[in-house]
Design a protein around this motif. Structure first.
Motif, mmCIF file in Angstrom:
data_model
loop_
_atom_site.group_PDB
_atom_site.id
_atom_site.type_symbol
_atom_site.label_atom_id
_atom_site.label_comp_id
_atom_site.label_asym_id
_atom_site.label_seq_id
_atom_site.Cartn_x
_atom_site.Cartn_y
_atom_site.Cartn_z
ATOM 1 N N SER A 1 9.047 15.388 0.712
ATOM 2 C CA SER A 1 9.175 15.208 2.095
ATOM 3 C C SER A 1 8.009 14.636 2.723
ATOM 4 O O SER A 1 8.094 14.010 3.808
ATOM 5 N N ILE A 2 7.169 14.182 2.196
ATOM 6 C CA ILE A 2 5.896 13.703 2.484
ATOM 7 C C ILE A 2 6.010 12.069 2.649
ATOM 8 O O ILE A 2 5.962 11.555 1.271
ATOM 9 N N LYS A 3 6.011 11.539 3.758
ATOM 10 C CA LYS A 3 6.283 10.144 3.552
ATOM 11 C C LYS A 3 5.364 9.347 4.442
ATOM 12 O O LYS A 3 4.664 9.915 5.231
ATOM 13 N N MET A 4 5.029 8.085 3.947
ATOM 14 C CA MET A 4 4.196 7.274 4.962
ATOM 15 C C MET A 4 4.769 7.012 6.139
ATOM 16 O O MET A 4 5.956 6.655 6.676
ATOM 17 N N ASN A 5 3.766 6.741 7.180
ATOM 18 C CA ASN A 5 4.225 6.296 8.605
ATOM 19 C C ASN A 5 4.309 5.052 8.420
ATOM 20 O O ASN A 5 3.137 4.262 8.275
ATOM 21 N N LEU A 6 5.269 4.280 8.610
ATOM 22 C CA LEU A 6 5.333 2.869 8.406
ATOM 23 C C LEU A 6 5.028 1.960 9.798
ATOM 24 O O LEU A 6 4.913 0.912 9.560
ATOM 25 N N THR A 7 4.577 2.604 10.872
ATOM 26 C CA THR A 7 4.488 1.867 12.227
ATOM 27 C C THR A 7 3.157 1.792 12.549
ATOM 28 O O THR A 7 2.904 1.124 13.453
ATOM 29 N N CYS A 8 2.296 2.684 12.066
ATOM 30 C CA CYS A 8 0.981 2.801 12.556
ATOM 31 C C CYS A 8 -0.049 2.110 11.553
ATOM 32 O O CYS A 8 0.246 1.850 10.464
ATOM 33 N N GLY A 9 -1.217 1.945 12.210
ATOM 34 C CA GLY A 9 -2.533 1.134 11.203
ATOM 35 C C GLY A 9 -3.111 2.181 10.819
ATOM 36 O O GLY A 9 -3.240 3.357 11.162
ATOM 37 N N ALA A 10 -3.812 1.808 9.840
ATOM 38 C CA ALA A 10 -4.994 2.794 9.249
ATOM 39 C C ALA A 10 -6.363 2.296 9.387
ATOM 40 O O ALA A 10 -7.038 2.301 10.337
ATOM 41 N N ALA A 11 -6.814 1.570 8.155
ATOM 42 C CA ALA A 11 -8.177 0.800 8.314
ATOM 43 C C ALA A 11 -7.925 -0.616 9.011
ATOM 44 O O ALA A 11 -9.044 -0.953 9.619
ATOM 45 N N ARG A 12 -6.721 -1.039 9.159
ATOM 46 C CA ARG A 12 -6.564 -2.184 9.881
ATOM 47 C C ARG A 12 -5.364 -2.020 10.751
ATOM 48 O O ARG A 12 -4.599 -0.839 11.079
ATOM 49 N N LEU A 13 -5.207 -3.067 11.820
ATOM 50 C CA LEU A 13 -4.097 -3.034 13.023
ATOM 51 C C LEU A 13 -2.957 -3.091 12.359
ATOM 52 O O LEU A 13 -1.981 -2.414 12.774
ATOM 53 N N ASN A 14 -2.760 -3.838 11.465
ATOM 54 C CA ASN A 14 -1.405 -3.965 10.779
ATOM 55 C C ASN A 14 -0.761 -2.726 10.296
ATOM 56 O O ASN A 14 -1.321 -1.920 9.783
ATOM 57 N N PRO A 15 0.688 -2.540 10.349
ATOM 58 C CA PRO A 15 1.345 -1.383 10.196
ATOM 59 C C PRO A 15 0.998 -1.069 8.564
ATOM 60 O O PRO A 15 1.071 -2.066 7.700
ATOM 61 N N GLN A 16 1.010 0.163 8.376
ATOM 62 C CA GLN A 16 0.830 0.781 6.876
ATOM 63 C C GLN A 16 1.888 0.198 5.993
ATOM 64 O O GLN A 16 1.732 -0.039 4.742
ATOM 65 N N GLY A 17 3.119 0.065 6.808
ATOM 66 C CA GLY A 17 4.216 -0.240 5.964
ATOM 67 C C GLY A 17 4.255 -1.719 5.853
ATOM 68 O O GLY A 17 5.493 -2.194 5.159
ATOM 69 N N SER A 18 3.372 -2.587 6.027
ATOM 70 C CA SER A 18 3.523 -4.059 6.107
ATOM 71 C C SER A 18 3.708 -4.643 4.642
ATOM 72 O O SER A 18 4.095 -5.711 4.419
ATOM 73 N N TYR A 19 2.856 -3.861 3.709
ATOM 74 C CA TYR A 19 3.020 -4.125 2.133
ATOM 75 C C TYR A 19 4.636 -3.941 1.527
ATOM 76 O O TYR A 19 4.883 -2.572 1.773
ATOM 77 N N HIS A 20 5.415 -4.648 1.295
ATOM 78 C CA HIS A 20 6.718 -4.407 0.983
ATOM 79 C C HIS A 20 6.868 -4.347 -0.809
ATOM 80 O O HIS A 20 7.151 -5.093 -1.204
ATOM 81 N N TYR A 21 6.571 -3.067 -0.821
ATOM 82 C CA TYR A 21 6.338 -2.874 -2.543
ATOM 83 C C TYR A 21 7.785 -2.611 -3.056
ATOM 84 O O TYR A 21 7.847 -3.099 -4.221
ATOM 85 N N ASN A 22 8.595 -2.680 -2.198
ATOM 86 C CA ASN A 22 10.007 -2.482 -2.922
ATOM 87 C C ASN A 22 10.709 -4.098 -3.092
ATOM 88 O O ASN A 22 11.920 -3.911 -4.084
ATOM 89 N N SER A 23 9.918 -4.993 -2.803
ATOM 90 C CA SER A 23 10.667 -6.218 -3.037
ATOM 91 C C SER A 23 9.443 -7.193 -4.002
ATOM 92 O O SER A 23 9.789 -8.145 -4.206
ATOM 93 N N THR A 24 8.528 -6.175 -4.494
ATOM 94 C CA THR A 24 7.540 -6.870 -5.370
ATOM 95 C C THR A 24 8.027 -6.465 -6.716
ATOM 96 O O THR A 24 8.296 -5.518 -7.210
ATOM 97 N N ALA A 25 7.898 -7.725 -7.674
ATOM 98 C CA ALA A 25 8.331 -7.556 -8.925
ATOM 99 C C ALA A 25 7.596 -6.494 -9.753
ATOM 100 O O ALA A 25 6.138 -7.054 -9.995
ATOM 101 N N ILE A 26 8.045 -5.673 -10.364
ATOM 102 C CA ILE A 26 7.324 -4.967 -11.546
ATOM 103 C C ILE A 26 6.646 -5.673 -12.959
ATOM 104 O O ILE A 26 7.600 -6.205 -13.512
ATOM 105 N N ASN A 27 5.496 -6.115 -13.322
ATOM 106 C CA ASN A 27 5.004 -6.764 -14.293
ATOM 107 C C ASN A 27 5.038 -5.889 -15.386
ATOM 108 O O ASN A 27 5.008 -6.550 -16.559
ATOM 109 N N ARG A 28 4.915 -4.685 -15.345
ATOM 110 C CA ARG A 28 4.820 -3.653 -16.581
ATOM 111 C C ARG A 28 5.111 -2.539 -16.072
ATOM 112 O O ARG A 28 4.703 -2.037 -14.956
ATOM 113 N N THR A 29 5.513 -1.717 -17.148
ATOM 114 C CA THR A 29 5.822 -0.367 -16.987
ATOM 115 C C THR A 29 5.033 0.436 -18.117
ATOM 116 O O THR A 29 5.040 0.164 -19.396
ATOM 117 N N ILE A 30 4.170 1.379 -17.709
ATOM 118 C CA ILE A 30 3.448 2.391 -18.785
ATOM 119 C C ILE A 30 3.786 3.728 -18.592
ATOM 120 O O ILE A 30 3.762 4.425 -17.478
#
Length: 524
Positions: A305-334
């Motif tokens: 149930s603990i999820k990221m707030n996608l709309t606010c900034g943290a250390a920077r003004l840009n939203p925390q959810g601006s890094y789209h990890y769901n569309s980044t290719a996975i190079n390796r699985t360990i």
């Protein structure tokens, strides 16, 4: 502390003191005569210098649990990267709180000293131009350090581990280094408090709750969360959370509770919150109960149930959810599988993919920098568990290419909960479940939208947890069991993040990794 690149200096003297948190006196590690240790109080991008004077009778290091130390594993404070500070000497850690906010803690990382205390809180505040994601204009910060406690001297505990004797159940739980009803907090009616909670114990998951008050979760290990209300919160070893609690109840006294999870009998510790204006009467009514002791499903569902707030900034003004990890290719699985192995010396050791970590004669970071042969065991931990291989002891290192996007799966083969931590990084905690992880699990199994980022993750008995890590921080980083008993007996590995285009660590651009410190300690 509002200016960019502010310089923050701390001067610590580390020594022993006799303290009896649970009524049994033992030698405890104190910092500037304080237990817990002093607050490390910082803001994003602060340059921090901590001068440590070692007045103990054995070597000492501190690690900054959850602080990412961008481009500077030289200051990580674990034996694979730093030579310990010898007794009677001092050394200054220097690092930058780059692109990070949140609640963390520090602790001594060598010689099983964490069992004697020496831990304390870390806060990294937002810059004033970054708005906080909650409407309260005035919030009082409180550091709440909870953990299991053993009355046995840490040296005896260490000797028992070397003799093959594992720990009994803890003697109790402490809150800010104090036993039941010894810690007291004063609340002002109408004020909202930010409780920065860290589990600084050795091995016990804890449940935290406050009588008659809801807790609004707002942050975990540097990431602002969707703001759900909780009656109680599971805090596993090494984890940190921030919750907002508003003093909106009748003027009286209330219990703050930390109790053990997944242990029988249950261990409890209470502190007292007293509203300003209340008399000295103790809290009334029963101590609020936590979840059923062995209800793992409750804990797992809470974790999901603990999820990221996608709309606010943290250390920077840009939203925390601006890094789209769901569309980044996975190079390796360990896939990292925890295990237990009995070796010829009749000692039970803990393993990662069959390898039990042993400290080399030279810290790995130094051995890599100076090209010392025969230290790094690069093939000891394969990317997948290989049960055909005999268990081994090795100074284990996993090489990962800089800027790769790596999926790491923690597979728990044991009937007890496990917790894992990585230094230098936060990861996307995308999934956890029972049973055996499989390659053919599809994205419906994972949270590929608003997964929380953190640096410490729990893995439930005979289950798995999956995380995604953008490997953007060069250096040598410790990946370890947060269970101090298991870590001490081999359940850790180092991750060397290298730039394939620049294999010589002496020639790496200082923009990507800081150069070797001028005051570096040498050993081995």
């Amino acid at each position: 502390m509002n200016a960019h690149d502010n310089q923050v200096y701390y001067d610590w003297t580390v020594s022993y003191s006799k303290i009896a948190p649970l009524g049994v006196e033992k030698e405890v590690i104190v910092i500037n005569n304080q237990f817990p240790g002093p607050l490390l109080n910082t803001t994003t991008n602060d340059m921090v210098s901590v001068n440590v004077r070692n007045h103990l009778n054995e070597p000492l290091l501190f690690t900054w649990n959850g602080v990412q130390l961008r481009a500077d594993s030289w200051a990580d404070g674990v034996q694979g990267t730093n030579c310990p500070i010898i007794p009677g000497e001092s050394w200054s850690y220097t690092f930058k709180m780059k692109d990070q906010i949140g609640s963390f803690h520090y602790f001594p990382s060598t010689n099983f000293q964490k069992a004697a205390g020496g831990y304390g809180p870390i806060r990294i505040y937002n810059h004033p131009n970054i708005p906080l994601p909650f409407p309260e204009t005035f919030v009082v910060d409180l550091d709440i350090l909870i953990g299991d406690w053993y009355n046995t001297d840490y040296r005896e505990m260490r000797a028992n581990l070397h003799a093959g004797k594992l720990f009994p159940q803890p003697d109790g739980i402490v809150i800010n280094g104090l036993g039941t009803n010894q810690a007291n907090f004063t609340f002002q009616t109408g004020v909202t408090y930010r409780l920065r909670i860290s589990n600084v114990g050795l091995k016990t998951s804890l449940n935290f709750r406050i009588q008659g008050h809801k807790m609004r979760l707002v942050e975990t290990e540097g990431t602002y969360t969707d703001q759900y209300f909780y009656d109680d919160l599971d805090v596993h070893v090494g984890q940190s959370y921030s919750v907002l609690v508003t003093a909106n109840q009748t003027i009286a006294s209330y219990y703050m509770i930390a109790s053990s999870r997944f242990l029988h009998p249950v261990l409890n510790c209470s502190a007292v919150i007293r509203y300003s204006g209340a008399d000295d009467s103790p809290p009334t009514g029963p101590v609020p109960k936590g979840p059923d002791t062995f209800d793992y499903a409750y804990s797992m569902n809470q974790a999901r149930s603990i999820k990221m707030n996608l709309t606010c900034g943290a250390a920077r003004l840009n939203p925390q959810g601006s890094y789209h990890y769901n569309s980044t290719a996975i190079n390796r699985t360990i896939v990292l599988e925890n295990g237990v192995a009995n070796f010829s010396d009749h000692r039970k050791l803990y393993t990662v993919n069959g390898a039990s970590y042993v400290q080399g004669s030279t810290p790995l970071k130094l051995a890599d920098y100076f090209s010392v042969p025969g230290i790094l065991a690069k093939d000891a931990v394969p990317d997948r568990p290989d049960h055909r291989r005999a268990p081994s002891k090795a100074t284990s290192v996993i090489d990962v290419d800089y800027r790769n996007f790596v999926r790491v799966v923690f597979q728990n083969t044991q009937p007890t909960i496990q917790t894992w931590h990585i230094d230098g990084y936060s990861f996307f905690f995308v999934g956890t479940d029972n049973g055996q992880w499989r390659d053919d699990l599809n994205n419906n199994t994972y949270n590929m939208l608003d997964a929380i980022t953190r640096s410490t993750v729990q893995v439930y008995p005979n289950g798995w947890s999956a995380v995604l890590i953008p490997m953007g921080n060069l250096g040598m980083w410790n990946l370890r069991s947060a269970d101090e008993e298991m870590r001490y007996l081999g359940q850790q590995v180092y991750v060397r993040v290298k730039d394939p285009s620049q294999p010589d660590p002496k020639k790496i651009n200082a923009r990507d990794e800081w150069p070797i410190p001028s005051n570096v300690l040498l050993c081995g």
